[in-house]
Design an enzyme around this catalytic site. Sequence first.
Site, PDB file in Angstrom:
ATOM      1  CB  CYS A 104      -0.948  -0.193   1.320  1.00  9.77           C
ATOM      2  SG  CYS A 104      -2.201   1.049   0.751  1.00  9.77           S
TER       3      CYS A 104
ATOM      4  CG  HIS B  71      -3.788  -3.718   3.148  1.00 11.30           C
ATOM      5  ND1 HIS B  71      -2.717  -3.233   3.982  1.00 11.30           N
ATOM      6  CD2 HIS B  71      -4.262  -2.661   2.558  1.00 11.30           C
ATOM      7  CE1 HIS B  71      -2.864  -1.856   3.847  1.00 11.30           C
ATOM      8  NE2 HIS B  71      -3.678  -1.542   3.026  1.00 11.30           N
TER       9      HIS B  71
ATOM     10  CD  GLU C  49      -1.234  -6.330   5.050  1.00  8.93           C
ATOM     11  OE1 GLU C  49      -0.859  -6.755   3.960  1.00  8.93           O
ATOM     12  OE2 GLU C  49      -1.504  -5.204   5.464  1.00  8.93           O
TER      13      GLU C  49
END
Length: 551
Positions: free
Chosen positions: A382, A508, A510
């Site tokens: 990001c 993202h 993650e």
Amino acid sequence: MEPKYIFVTGGVTSSLGKGIICSSLGLLLATRGLRVTIQKLDPYINVDPGTMNPYEHGEVYVTDDGAETDLDLGHYERFLGIPTSQDNNVTTGRIYYDVITKERQGAYLGQTVQVIPHITDEIKARVKAIGDSGKYDIVIVEIGGTVGDIEGLPYIEAMRQLRYDVGRLNTLSIHLTLVPYLKAAGELKTKPTQHSVKTIYELGMQPDMLVCRAEVPLDHGIRRKIAQFCNVEIEDVTASLDARSIYEVPLLMKEEGLDQRVIRKLQIQADEPDLTSWIRFVDAVSHPDHRIRIALVGKYVDHQDAYMSIVESFRHAGAVNSCEVEIVWISSDYLNEENLESQLNGVSGVLVAPGFGGRGIDGKLAAITHARKQKLPFLGICLGMQCAVIEYARNVCGMDGANSTEFDPETPHPIVDLMLEQKNINDKGGTMRLGAYDCSLEERSHTARAYGEKLISERHRHRYELNNKYRDELASHGLRVTGINPERDLVEIVEAEDHPWFVGVQFHPELKSTVEKPHPLFVNFVAAALKYANENRLVEHLRRERQEKPV
Ligand code: GLN
């Protein structure tokens, strides 16, 4: 089967790890073949944590449907392997917002609107909505905060009423408490637990089971004492000792018989839990063949909860690569060209973290220059991706002063700019580009190889994007766009050509890594870092050999 509700409260102190206990219980029940979900009730007045800074709240976890939620939802997803949604996180702010909106619409037909019954009814409706969806056998409801907090009272009252509404056999109340060990006395102390349970009693709820956080094992005598004074059976006093990793907690709780007692008390028929793949994962985490260090460059490195999902993604990806990833926390505020070499010494990869605002950007850019030049595997997430583009524009394409308009509205090269639909938005809460969006991958790219797919879906949380006007210029200098959002033609991924592994992603990754499905990008990034570490070790070894016996 009618849905069963398990309410989990916390006592004595905060930070006892209620989220991990709920996730662990959820996992144990799910591996018995039950359909489980977990809902978090947060007693703060923010409508969601999206407007709180990471020092206040840690990471904001974004769901597929674009809700900005508590980081515990990340644990729920990582443990259970199923996505959560906006229904899984309820805050006091949200409840009041909806009740007041209804009041303004005249929905209460002239009544006085009060905490009881209107706020408690709204809370109950949110919990029941999940149970009534028909999708779950078990709904675990984690009540945020500590029993006795003023702001938690309506939640406890709502749970008390729900127990009454759906029947005692369909609900269970578990209280997580602390049993401290006093070194001077050489004893475990039960009094805080007794007081905490007494407080719940005063609120009209009775805990059916206790989970006691402790630093040393609870012997039979202590368990008996707690059972007697807290009015539960001795088998319902379970201990939760400190674990080496959060992933060991389900195994420890199984040893304690937590899930066994839960299904017995709820009178559920369920299979024996199958934890084979979980144990394999825990084993891989605790016995790695390799060890590498990866730098995490960000603003909040002294507050690591802000990067919770990134840390856990590394753990999942490490297990796949049989490699322990030690994160070297580097504050972007203090990173500069002078200390760069020493700070990044010995790392085999660099991750530049997500974030907001101009503080620490120079440090991030310096880290990226280093990773690019030294051919260190690099992942920018990001803001990290946006910084990679700025760095590339300035130092490879020669665009002096290239910047994001987030940090420099007057930049001569707005290489990262506010998304069109964001231009007229003034409100801060819930207004970013949030949640899951598709991304189509270019075939010959690290990302396409990592995913093994052409179309992926990933979660987002941003207002700015790569400015499409600069795409060709960047590509002609070797920074390729390898993933775009097909509907809007937004850049989602960039990769540097002349580099073994240099990837920036606008989304993202993650937020989608779980124990069951470690995220392919993290797996690939760790593999690239491991390769870098091995090659470097070999080069170093050869160099030393040559020094010792010169030819
Ligand atoms: N501040 C950037 C934006 O809003 C990046 C956000 C992020 O890293 N999540 O676009």
